[in-house]
Motif scaffolding. Structure first.
Motif, PDB file in Angstrom:
ATOM      1  N   LEU A 305       0.844  -1.187   0.000  1.00 49.24           N
ATOM      2  CA  LEU A 305       0.000   0.000   0.000  1.00 49.24           C
ATOM      3  C   LEU A 305       0.881   1.239   0.000  1.00 49.24           C
ATOM      4  N   PRO A 306       1.120   1.853  -1.152  1.00 50.75           N
ATOM      5  CA  PRO A 306       1.951   3.053  -1.205  1.00 50.75           C
ATOM      6  C   PRO A 306       1.237   4.236  -0.562  1.00 50.75           C
ATOM      7  N   ARG A 307       1.971   5.278  -0.277  1.00 53.07           N
ATOM      8  CA  ARG A 307       1.379   6.504   0.263  1.00 53.07           C
ATOM      9  C   ARG A 307       0.639   7.223  -0.864  1.00 53.07           C
ATOM     10  N   VAL A 308      -0.668   7.083  -0.848  1.00 53.05           N
ATOM     11  CA  VAL A 308      -1.488   7.611  -1.944  1.00 53.05           C
ATOM     12  C   VAL A 308      -1.374   9.125  -2.029  1.00 53.05           C
ATOM     13  N   GLY A 309      -1.283   9.796  -0.864  1.00 54.14           N
ATOM     14  CA  GLY A 309      -1.166  11.244  -0.880  1.00 54.14           C
ATOM     15  C   GLY A 309       0.078  11.709  -1.620  1.00 54.14           C
ATOM     16  N   LEU A 310       1.184  11.015  -1.373  1.00 54.62           N
ATOM     17  CA  LEU A 310       2.423  11.363  -2.075  1.00 54.62           C
ATOM     18  C   LEU A 310       2.316  11.050  -3.561  1.00 54.62           C
ATOM     19  N   LEU A 311       1.613   9.970  -3.904  1.00 58.44           N
ATOM     20  CA  LEU A 311       1.411   9.644  -5.319  1.00 58.44           C
ATOM     21  C   LEU A 311       0.591  10.723  -6.026  1.00 58.44           C
ATOM     22  N   ILE A 312      -0.415  11.239  -5.317  1.00 57.74           N
ATOM     23  CA  ILE A 312      -1.251  12.294  -5.900  1.00 57.74           C
ATOM     24  C   ILE A 312      -0.402  13.536  -6.176  1.00 57.74           C
ATOM     25  N   ALA A 313       0.415  13.917  -5.189  1.00 62.00           N
ATOM     26  CA  ALA A 313       1.290  15.078  -5.376  1.00 62.00           C
ATOM     27  C   ALA A 313       2.291  14.832  -6.502  1.00 62.00           C
ATOM     28  N   ALA A 314       2.828  13.619  -6.550  1.00 62.13           N
ATOM     29  CA  ALA A 314       3.794  13.288  -7.597  1.00 62.13           C
ATOM     30  C   ALA A 314       3.154  13.349  -8.977  1.00 62.13           C
ATOM     31  N   LEU A 315       1.915  12.858  -9.085  1.00 66.02           N
ATOM     32  CA  LEU A 315       1.235  12.908 -10.379  1.00 66.02           C
ATOM     33  C   LEU A 315       1.005  14.346 -10.817  1.00 66.02           C
ATOM     34  N   ALA A 316       0.554  15.192  -9.889  1.00 63.71           N
ATOM     35  CA  ALA A 316       0.319  16.597 -10.246  1.00 63.71           C
ATOM     36  C   ALA A 316       1.612  17.249 -10.711  1.00 63.71           C
ATOM     37  N   GLY A 317       2.710  16.996  -9.989  1.00 67.89           N
ATOM     38  CA  GLY A 317       3.997  17.552 -10.412  1.00 67.89           C
ATOM     39  C   GLY A 317       4.467  16.977 -11.733  1.00 67.89           C
ATOM     40  N   TRP A 318       4.282  15.675 -11.902  1.00 68.45           N
ATOM     41  CA  TRP A 318       4.639  14.966 -13.144  1.00 68.45           C
ATOM     42  C   TRP A 318       3.925  15.592 -14.341  1.00 68.45           C
ATOM     43  N   LEU A 319       2.626  15.819 -14.183  1.00 66.22           N
ATOM     44  CA  LEU A 319       1.837  16.393 -15.275  1.00 66.22           C
ATOM     45  C   LEU A 319       2.176  17.863 -15.497  1.00 66.22           C
ATOM     46  N   ALA A 320       2.518  18.567 -14.414  1.00 66.79           N
ATOM     47  CA  ALA A 320       2.908  19.970 -14.565  1.00 66.79           C
ATOM     48  C   ALA A 320       4.147  20.087 -15.447  1.00 66.79           C
ATOM     49  N   VAL A 321       5.125  19.214 -15.202  1.00 66.51           N
ATOM     50  CA  VAL A 321       6.332  19.201 -16.040  1.00 66.51           C
ATOM     51  C   VAL A 321       5.972  18.842 -17.480  1.00 66.51           C
ATOM     52  N   GLY A 322       5.086  17.838 -17.625  1.00 67.79           N
ATOM     53  CA  GLY A 322       4.671  17.435 -18.961  1.00 67.79           C
ATOM     54  C   GLY A 322       3.991  18.557 -19.723  1.00 67.79           C
TER      55      GLY A 322
END
Length: 424
Positions: A305-322
Protein backbone atom coordinates in the motif's frame (compact mmCIF):
# COMPACT_ATOMS: atom_id res chain seq x y z
CA UNK A 1 13.88 -11.06 -12.56
CA UNK A 2 11.75 -13.87 -13.99
CA UNK A 3 10.30 -14.67 -10.56
CA UNK A 4 9.51 -10.99 -9.97
CA UNK A 5 7.67 -10.72 -13.28
CA UNK A 6 5.80 -13.95 -12.56
CA UNK A 7 4.78 -12.66 -9.14
CA UNK A 8 3.55 -9.37 -10.64
CA UNK A 9 1.62 -11.22 -13.33
CA UNK A 10 0.08 -13.55 -10.77
CA UNK A 11 -1.07 -10.61 -8.65
CA UNK A 12 -2.53 -8.79 -11.64
CA UNK A 13 -4.48 -11.84 -12.78
CA UNK A 14 -5.69 -12.85 -9.30
CA UNK A 15 -9.07 -11.01 -9.50
CA UNK A 16 -9.86 -12.81 -12.77
CA UNK A 17 -10.06 -16.05 -10.79
CA UNK A 18 -13.17 -14.73 -8.99
CA UNK A 19 -16.27 -15.64 -11.10
CA UNK A 20 -18.25 -12.57 -9.99
CA UNK A 21 -15.38 -10.29 -10.96
CA UNK A 22 -15.26 -11.82 -14.43
CA UNK A 23 -18.98 -11.09 -14.79
CA UNK A 24 -18.47 -7.53 -13.55
CA UNK A 25 -15.57 -6.98 -15.97
CA UNK A 26 -17.56 -8.32 -18.90
CA UNK A 27 -20.70 -6.40 -17.94
CA UNK A 28 -18.86 -3.11 -17.54
CA UNK A 29 -17.01 -3.61 -20.82
CA UNK A 30 -20.28 -4.32 -22.64
CA UNK A 31 -21.87 -1.23 -21.10
CA UNK A 32 -19.01 0.99 -22.18
CA UNK A 33 -19.06 -0.62 -25.60
CA UNK A 34 -22.74 0.28 -25.77
CA UNK A 35 -21.96 3.86 -24.73
CA UNK A 36 -19.58 4.13 -27.69
CA UNK A 37 -22.22 2.71 -30.01
CA UNK A 38 -24.83 5.15 -28.74
CA UNK A 39 -22.54 8.15 -29.29
CA UNK A 40 -21.91 7.19 -32.91
CA UNK A 41 -25.56 6.31 -33.53
CA UNK A 42 -26.94 9.52 -32.02
CA UNK A 43 -24.35 11.64 -33.83
CA UNK A 44 -24.69 10.06 -37.25
CA UNK A 45 -28.47 9.82 -37.39
CA UNK A 46 -28.85 13.42 -36.14
CA UNK A 47 -26.53 14.72 -38.85
CA UNK A 48 -28.31 12.56 -41.43
CA UNK A 49 -31.69 13.98 -40.48
CA UNK A 50 -30.73 17.64 -40.10
CA UNK A 51 -27.26 18.25 -41.63
CA UNK A 52 -26.80 20.56 -38.63
CA UNK A 53 -23.94 20.36 -36.14
CA UNK A 54 -25.88 22.76 -33.89
CA UNK A 55 -28.74 20.26 -33.65
CA UNK A 56 -26.21 17.55 -32.88
CA UNK A 57 -24.95 19.70 -30.00
CA UNK A 58 -28.51 19.98 -28.69
CA UNK A 59 -29.04 16.21 -28.84
CA UNK A 60 -25.79 15.45 -27.04
CA UNK A 61 -26.56 18.13 -24.45
CA UNK A 62 -29.96 16.51 -23.82
CA UNK A 63 -28.01 13.38 -22.90
CA UNK A 64 -25.30 15.05 -20.81
CA UNK A 65 -27.42 17.36 -18.65
CA UNK A 66 -29.72 14.72 -17.07
CA UNK A 67 -26.72 12.49 -16.42
CA UNK A 68 -24.98 15.31 -14.55
CA UNK A 69 -28.10 16.34 -12.61
CA UNK A 70 -29.09 12.83 -11.53
CA UNK A 71 -25.72 11.28 -10.74
CA UNK A 72 -25.93 12.20 -7.04
CA UNK A 73 -29.43 10.76 -6.95
CA UNK A 74 -28.06 7.57 -8.46
CA UNK A 75 -25.27 7.49 -5.88
CA UNK A 76 -27.74 7.91 -3.03
CA UNK A 77 -29.99 5.14 -4.32
CA UNK A 78 -26.99 2.86 -4.80
CA UNK A 79 -26.17 3.28 -1.11
CA UNK A 80 -29.80 2.54 -0.21
CA UNK A 81 -30.46 -0.35 -2.57
CA UNK A 82 -28.09 -2.86 -4.12
CA UNK A 83 -25.48 -1.58 -6.58
CA UNK A 84 -25.99 -4.76 -8.57
CA UNK A 85 -29.75 -4.15 -8.76
CA UNK A 86 -29.29 -0.58 -10.01
CA UNK A 87 -26.73 -1.64 -12.59
CA UNK A 88 -28.99 -4.44 -13.83
CA UNK A 89 -32.12 -2.29 -14.07
CA UNK A 90 -30.22 0.56 -15.70
CA UNK A 91 -28.69 -1.79 -18.28
CA UNK A 92 -32.00 -3.37 -19.21
CA UNK A 93 -33.71 0.04 -19.36
CA UNK A 94 -31.04 1.30 -21.75
CA UNK A 95 -31.43 -1.88 -23.80
CA UNK A 96 -35.17 -1.30 -24.19
CA UNK A 97 -34.62 2.39 -24.94
CA UNK A 98 -31.97 1.84 -27.61
CA UNK A 99 -33.91 -1.03 -29.15
CA UNK A 100 -37.01 1.15 -29.34
CA UNK A 101 -35.13 4.00 -31.02
CA UNK A 102 -33.64 1.52 -33.48
CA UNK A 103 -37.05 0.13 -34.43
CA UNK A 104 -38.49 3.63 -34.83
CA UNK A 105 -35.51 4.56 -36.99
CA UNK A 106 -35.98 1.51 -39.21
CA UNK A 107 -39.64 2.45 -39.68
CA UNK A 108 -38.57 5.82 -41.06
CA UNK A 109 -40.50 7.87 -38.47
CA UNK A 110 -37.59 8.99 -36.30
CA UNK A 111 -37.52 12.76 -35.69
CA UNK A 112 -35.28 15.18 -33.85
CA UNK A 113 -37.72 15.62 -30.91
CA UNK A 114 -37.80 11.83 -30.49
CA UNK A 115 -33.99 11.75 -30.56
CA UNK A 116 -33.81 14.50 -27.93
CA UNK A 117 -36.25 12.65 -25.67
CA UNK A 118 -34.36 9.39 -26.15
CA UNK A 119 -31.03 11.09 -25.43
CA UNK A 120 -32.43 12.66 -22.25
CA UNK A 121 -33.87 9.34 -21.09
CA UNK A 122 -30.59 7.58 -21.84
CA UNK A 123 -28.59 10.13 -19.85
CA UNK A 124 -31.01 9.92 -16.92
CA UNK A 125 -30.89 6.12 -16.75
CA UNK A 126 -27.12 6.08 -17.20
CA UNK A 127 -26.77 8.33 -14.15
CA UNK A 128 -27.92 5.42 -11.97
CA UNK A 129 -25.42 3.02 -13.51
CA UNK A 130 -22.19 4.99 -13.16
CA UNK A 131 -21.92 5.47 -9.35
CA UNK A 132 -23.00 1.87 -8.78
CA UNK A 133 -20.36 0.65 -11.24
CA UNK A 134 -17.61 2.41 -9.32
CA UNK A 135 -18.77 1.34 -5.84
CA UNK A 136 -19.69 -2.33 -6.32
CA UNK A 137 -16.12 -3.65 -6.49
CA UNK A 138 -15.43 -3.87 -2.70
CA UNK A 139 -18.35 -6.30 -2.42
CA UNK A 140 -16.98 -8.48 -5.24
CA UNK A 141 -13.28 -8.93 -4.36
CA UNK A 142 -11.24 -8.81 -1.15
CA UNK A 143 -9.61 -5.53 -0.16
CA UNK A 144 -6.19 -6.94 -0.99
CA UNK A 145 -7.27 -7.36 -4.61
CA UNK A 146 -8.79 -3.90 -5.13
CA UNK A 147 -5.73 -2.44 -6.89
CA UNK A 148 -5.27 -5.23 -9.47
CA UNK A 149 -9.06 -5.48 -9.90
CA UNK A 150 -9.30 -1.74 -10.62
CA UNK A 151 -6.40 -2.11 -13.04
CA UNK A 152 -8.17 -4.85 -15.00
CA UNK A 153 -11.42 -2.87 -15.03
CA UNK A 154 -9.55 0.22 -16.25
CA UNK A 155 -7.95 -1.74 -19.08
CA UNK A 156 -11.39 -3.02 -20.08
CA UNK A 157 -12.63 0.56 -19.99
CA UNK A 158 -9.86 1.78 -22.28
CA UNK A 159 -10.34 -1.03 -24.77
CA UNK A 160 -14.13 -0.61 -24.84
CA UNK A 161 -13.89 3.17 -25.21
CA UNK A 162 -11.75 2.63 -28.32
CA UNK A 163 -13.66 -0.29 -29.80
CA UNK A 164 -17.13 1.14 -29.14
CA UNK A 165 -16.96 4.15 -31.49
CA UNK A 166 -14.82 2.23 -34.00
CA UNK A 167 -17.15 -0.78 -34.28
CA UNK A 168 -20.18 1.51 -34.10
CA UNK A 169 -18.84 3.47 -37.07
CA UNK A 170 -18.33 0.24 -39.01
CA UNK A 171 -21.90 -0.91 -38.28
CA UNK A 172 -23.26 2.42 -39.51
CA UNK A 173 -21.06 2.29 -42.61
CA UNK A 174 -22.08 -1.28 -43.51
CA UNK A 175 -25.77 -0.95 -42.66
CA UNK A 176 -27.54 2.11 -41.22
CA UNK A 177 -27.62 4.16 -38.03
CA UNK A 178 -30.82 2.52 -36.68
CA UNK A 179 -29.07 -0.87 -36.82
CA UNK A 180 -26.36 0.56 -34.54
CA UNK A 181 -29.09 1.39 -32.01
CA UNK A 182 -30.29 -2.22 -32.14
CA UNK A 183 -26.76 -3.59 -31.66
CA UNK A 184 -26.38 -1.07 -28.84
CA UNK A 185 -29.49 -2.47 -27.18
CA UNK A 186 -28.08 -6.00 -27.38
CA UNK A 187 -24.87 -4.83 -25.63
CA UNK A 188 -26.84 -3.34 -22.77
CA UNK A 189 -29.08 -6.40 -22.48
CA UNK A 190 -26.03 -8.67 -22.22
CA UNK A 191 -24.51 -6.29 -19.67
CA UNK A 192 -27.65 -6.57 -17.53
CA UNK A 193 -27.55 -10.35 -17.79
CA UNK A 194 -23.90 -10.48 -16.66
CA UNK A 195 -24.41 -8.08 -13.76
CA UNK A 196 -27.55 -9.86 -12.55
CA UNK A 197 -25.52 -13.04 -12.07
CA UNK A 198 -22.88 -11.39 -9.85
CA UNK A 199 -22.79 -12.75 -6.33
CA UNK A 200 -21.76 -9.99 -3.94
CA UNK A 201 -20.75 -10.08 -0.30
CA UNK A 202 -23.25 -8.03 1.78
CA UNK A 203 -21.82 -4.58 2.42
CA UNK A 204 -21.97 -3.84 6.11
CA UNK A 205 -21.09 -0.41 7.38
CA UNK A 206 -18.26 -0.61 9.85
CA UNK A 207 -17.21 1.85 12.50
CA UNK A 208 -17.50 5.49 11.43
CA UNK A 209 -14.34 6.50 9.63
CA UNK A 210 -12.01 8.51 11.81
CA UNK A 211 -11.26 11.87 10.31
CA UNK A 212 -7.70 13.09 10.07
CA UNK A 213 -8.23 15.87 12.62
CA UNK A 214 -9.13 13.38 15.35
CA UNK A 215 -12.91 13.72 15.19
CA UNK A 216 -15.47 11.36 13.74
CA UNK A 217 -16.58 11.62 10.16
CA UNK A 218 -20.28 12.22 9.59
CA UNK A 219 -22.29 9.24 10.62
CA UNK A 220 -24.04 7.27 7.92
CA UNK A 221 -27.71 8.32 7.63
CA UNK A 222 -30.55 6.10 8.71
CA UNK A 223 -32.25 3.92 6.11
CA UNK A 224 -35.55 5.76 6.57
CA UNK A 225 -34.14 9.19 5.73
CA UNK A 226 -35.42 11.00 2.65
CA UNK A 227 -33.42 11.04 -0.57
CA UNK A 228 -32.46 14.70 -0.08
CA UNK A 229 -31.36 14.02 3.50
CA UNK A 230 -29.17 11.14 2.34
CA UNK A 231 -27.61 13.30 -0.37
CA UNK A 232 -26.81 16.03 2.17
CA UNK A 233 -25.37 13.44 4.56
CA UNK A 234 -23.12 12.10 1.82
CA UNK A 235 -21.90 15.61 1.00
CA UNK A 236 -21.28 16.34 4.69
CA UNK A 237 -19.40 13.06 5.11
CA UNK A 238 -17.10 13.94 2.19
CA UNK A 239 -16.43 17.53 3.23
CA UNK A 240 -15.75 16.84 6.91
CA UNK A 241 -12.85 14.48 6.17
CA UNK A 242 -9.82 16.48 4.93
CA UNK A 243 -8.50 13.46 3.04
CA UNK A 244 -11.70 12.95 1.03
CA UNK A 245 -12.08 16.70 0.62
CA UNK A 246 -8.57 16.89 -0.81
CA UNK A 247 -9.25 14.04 -3.23
CA UNK A 248 -12.37 15.82 -4.49
CA UNK A 249 -10.45 19.06 -4.99
CA UNK A 250 -7.54 17.34 -6.73
CA UNK A 251 -9.85 15.34 -9.01
CA UNK A 252 -11.71 18.53 -9.96
CA UNK A 253 -8.44 20.32 -10.70
CA UNK A 254 -7.23 17.35 -12.73
CA UNK A 255 -10.45 17.39 -14.77
CA UNK A 256 -9.95 21.09 -15.40
CA UNK A 257 -6.43 20.40 -16.65
CA UNK A 258 -7.36 17.26 -18.63
CA UNK A 259 -10.60 18.17 -20.38
CA UNK A 260 -9.39 21.21 -22.25
CA UNK A 261 -5.71 20.49 -22.76
CA UNK A 262 -6.25 16.90 -23.90
CA UNK A 263 -8.90 17.93 -26.46
CA UNK A 264 -8.54 21.56 -27.55
CA UNK A 265 -4.87 21.49 -26.61
CA UNK A 266 -3.96 18.36 -28.55
CA UNK A 267 -5.85 19.59 -31.60
CA UNK A 268 -4.09 22.97 -31.48
CA UNK A 269 -0.71 21.37 -30.88
CA UNK A 270 -1.13 18.94 -33.77
CA UNK A 271 -2.44 21.41 -36.33
CA UNK A 272 -0.84 24.76 -35.43
CA UNK A 273 2.41 24.06 -33.60
CA UNK A 274 3.46 20.77 -35.18
CA UNK A 275 1.92 21.59 -38.58
CA UNK A 276 0.42 18.11 -38.75
CA UNK A 277 -3.01 16.76 -39.44
CA UNK A 278 -5.50 14.26 -38.13
CA UNK A 279 -2.82 11.55 -38.04
CA UNK A 280 -0.74 13.62 -35.61
CA UNK A 281 -3.80 14.22 -33.46
CA UNK A 282 -4.56 10.51 -33.50
CA UNK A 283 -0.98 9.72 -32.44
CA UNK A 284 -1.21 12.06 -29.45
CA UNK A 285 -4.50 10.58 -28.29
CA UNK A 286 -3.15 7.09 -28.85
CA UNK A 287 -0.05 7.91 -26.79
CA UNK A 288 -2.22 9.14 -23.92
CA UNK A 289 -4.41 6.02 -23.97
CA UNK A 290 -1.49 3.66 -24.42
CA UNK A 291 0.54 5.26 -21.64
CA UNK A 292 -2.44 5.19 -19.29
CA UNK A 293 -3.07 1.53 -20.02
CA UNK A 294 0.58 0.64 -19.41
CA UNK A 295 0.63 2.63 -16.15
CA UNK A 296 -2.55 0.93 -15.02
CA UNK A 297 -1.11 -2.53 -15.60
CA UNK A 298 2.14 -1.70 -13.81
CA UNK A 299 0.29 -0.19 -10.86
CA UNK A 300 -2.08 -3.13 -10.59
CA UNK A 301 0.79 -5.61 -10.54
CA UNK A 302 2.54 -4.03 -7.53
CA UNK A 303 2.03 -5.30 -4.00
CA UNK A 304 1.78 -3.25 -0.82
CA UNK A 305 0.00 0.00 0.00
CA UNK A 306 1.95 3.05 -1.20
CA UNK A 307 1.38 6.50 0.26
CA UNK A 308 -1.49 7.61 -1.94
CA UNK A 309 -1.17 11.24 -0.88
CA UNK A 310 2.42 11.36 -2.08
CA UNK A 311 1.41 9.64 -5.32
CA UNK A 312 -1.25 12.29 -5.90
CA UNK A 313 1.29 15.08 -5.38
CA UNK A 314 3.79 13.29 -7.60
CA UNK A 315 1.24 12.91 -10.38
CA UNK A 316 0.32 16.60 -10.25
CA UNK A 317 4.00 17.55 -10.41
CA UNK A 318 4.64 14.97 -13.14
CA UNK A 319 1.84 16.39 -15.27
CA UNK A 320 2.91 19.97 -14.56
CA UNK A 321 6.33 19.20 -16.04
CA UNK A 322 4.67 17.44 -18.96
CA UNK A 323 2.47 20.45 -19.68
CA UNK A 324 5.53 22.68 -19.65
CA UNK A 325 7.32 20.42 -22.12
CA UNK A 326 4.28 20.29 -24.44
CA UNK A 327 4.31 24.08 -24.55
CA UNK A 328 7.88 23.97 -25.92
CA UNK A 329 8.11 20.89 -28.16
CA UNK A 330 8.47 21.37 -31.91
CA UNK A 331 8.50 17.79 -33.18
CA UNK A 332 5.82 15.10 -33.24
CA UNK A 333 8.20 12.52 -31.73
CA UNK A 334 8.92 14.71 -28.69
CA UNK A 335 5.20 15.41 -28.20
CA UNK A 336 4.36 11.71 -28.55
CA UNK A 337 6.93 10.64 -25.94
CA UNK A 338 5.87 13.39 -23.52
CA UNK A 339 2.19 12.47 -23.75
CA UNK A 340 3.03 8.78 -23.40
CA UNK A 341 4.90 9.46 -20.16
CA UNK A 342 2.07 11.68 -18.86
CA UNK A 343 -0.47 8.96 -19.64
CA UNK A 344 1.64 6.42 -17.74
CA UNK A 345 1.49 8.58 -14.61
CA UNK A 346 -2.27 9.02 -14.91
CA UNK A 347 -2.87 5.29 -15.21
CA UNK A 348 -0.43 4.36 -12.44
CA UNK A 349 -1.83 6.73 -9.82
CA UNK A 350 -5.44 6.13 -10.81
CA UNK A 351 -5.28 2.50 -9.67
CA UNK A 352 -4.24 3.42 -6.13
CA UNK A 353 -6.43 6.51 -5.81
CA UNK A 354 -9.67 4.67 -6.58
CA UNK A 355 -8.62 1.70 -4.46
CA UNK A 356 -8.03 4.03 -1.49
CA UNK A 357 -11.56 5.41 -1.84
CA UNK A 358 -13.10 1.96 -2.06
CA UNK A 359 -11.04 0.66 0.86
CA UNK A 360 -11.41 3.55 3.31
CA UNK A 361 -14.85 5.08 2.85
CA UNK A 362 -17.75 3.63 4.82
CA UNK A 363 -19.62 1.29 2.40
CA UNK A 364 -22.96 2.84 3.41
CA UNK A 365 -21.91 6.17 1.90
CA UNK A 366 -19.38 5.07 -0.76
CA UNK A 367 -21.62 5.55 -3.81
CA UNK A 368 -22.60 9.05 -2.71
CA UNK A 369 -18.98 10.15 -2.32
CA UNK A 370 -18.14 8.72 -5.74
CA UNK A 371 -21.17 10.46 -7.28
CA UNK A 372 -20.04 13.81 -5.81
CA UNK A 373 -16.66 13.31 -7.48
CA UNK A 374 -18.38 12.53 -10.79
CA UNK A 375 -20.66 15.58 -10.63
CA UNK A 376 -17.72 17.89 -9.96
CA UNK A 377 -16.02 16.44 -13.02
CA UNK A 378 -19.13 16.91 -15.15
CA UNK A 379 -19.34 20.56 -14.06
CA UNK A 380 -15.66 21.34 -14.57
CA UNK A 381 -15.22 19.77 -18.02
CA UNK A 382 -17.16 22.40 -20.03
CA UNK A 383 -15.47 25.22 -18.09
CA UNK A 384 -12.08 23.76 -19.02
CA UNK A 385 -13.05 23.39 -22.67
CA UNK A 386 -14.20 27.01 -22.91
CA UNK A 387 -11.17 28.48 -21.12
CA UNK A 388 -8.71 26.36 -23.07
CA UNK A 389 -10.45 27.31 -26.29
CA UNK A 390 -9.94 30.98 -25.41
CA UNK A 391 -6.30 30.51 -24.41
CA UNK A 392 -5.56 28.43 -27.51
CA UNK A 393 -6.33 31.44 -29.72
CA UNK A 394 -2.85 32.64 -28.76
CA UNK A 395 -1.33 29.21 -29.45
CA UNK A 396 -0.96 26.12 -27.33
CA UNK A 397 1.92 27.53 -25.23
CA UNK A 398 -0.13 29.79 -22.93
CA UNK A 399 -2.77 27.10 -22.46
CA UNK A 400 -0.26 24.44 -21.43
CA UNK A 401 1.53 26.97 -19.20
CA UNK A 402 -1.65 27.81 -17.29
CA UNK A 403 -2.53 24.13 -16.84
CA UNK A 404 1.03 23.39 -15.69
CA UNK A 405 0.94 26.20 -13.15
CA UNK A 406 -2.39 25.00 -11.73
CA UNK A 407 -1.04 21.45 -11.43
CA UNK A 408 2.16 22.65 -9.73
CA UNK A 409 0.13 24.60 -7.16
CA UNK A 410 -2.00 21.50 -6.62
CA UNK A 411 1.09 19.41 -5.88
CA UNK A 412 2.30 21.98 -3.34
CA UNK A 413 -1.13 22.09 -1.71
CA UNK A 414 -1.26 18.30 -1.37
CA UNK A 415 2.21 18.16 0.17
CA UNK A 416 1.28 20.87 2.69
CA UNK A 417 -1.41 18.65 4.25
CA UNK A 418 -0.06 16.14 6.76
CA UNK A 419 -3.31 14.16 6.68
CA UNK A 420 -3.17 13.78 2.89
CA UNK A 421 0.56 12.95 2.85
CA UNK A 422 -0.06 10.06 5.23
CA UNK A 423 -2.84 8.44 3.19
CA UNK A 424 -2.25 4.78 2.39
Amino acid sequence: MASTLASAGSRLSAPAKVPSFRLLWLGQSLSLLGDGFSYIAFSWITLSLTQSTLTLGYVLAFQAVPRALLTMVGGSLSDTWSSRTLMTLSSWARAVLMGGVGLIGMSGTLTVPILCCAAAAFGAVDAFFQPARASILPSVVDKELLAPANALLAVGTKVSSILGPAVGGMVVALSDAPVAFLVDGVCFALCGLCVSRIRTVPREAGEPAESADGGDAAAAPEAGDSLLTRMRAGLRYALEDPRIRSILVVDTVMTFCYAGTFTVGFATLAKVDLHGGSVTLGLLNGALAGGAMLGTLVGGSLSGLPRVGLLIAALAGWLAVGMGVLGLVDTTVAAFVTVLVMGFGIGFQGVFGLSWIQRNIDPSVLSRVISIDMVLGYAMAPVSLILCGALAQQGSGPMFAVSGAVLALTAVGVLSSRAVRGMR
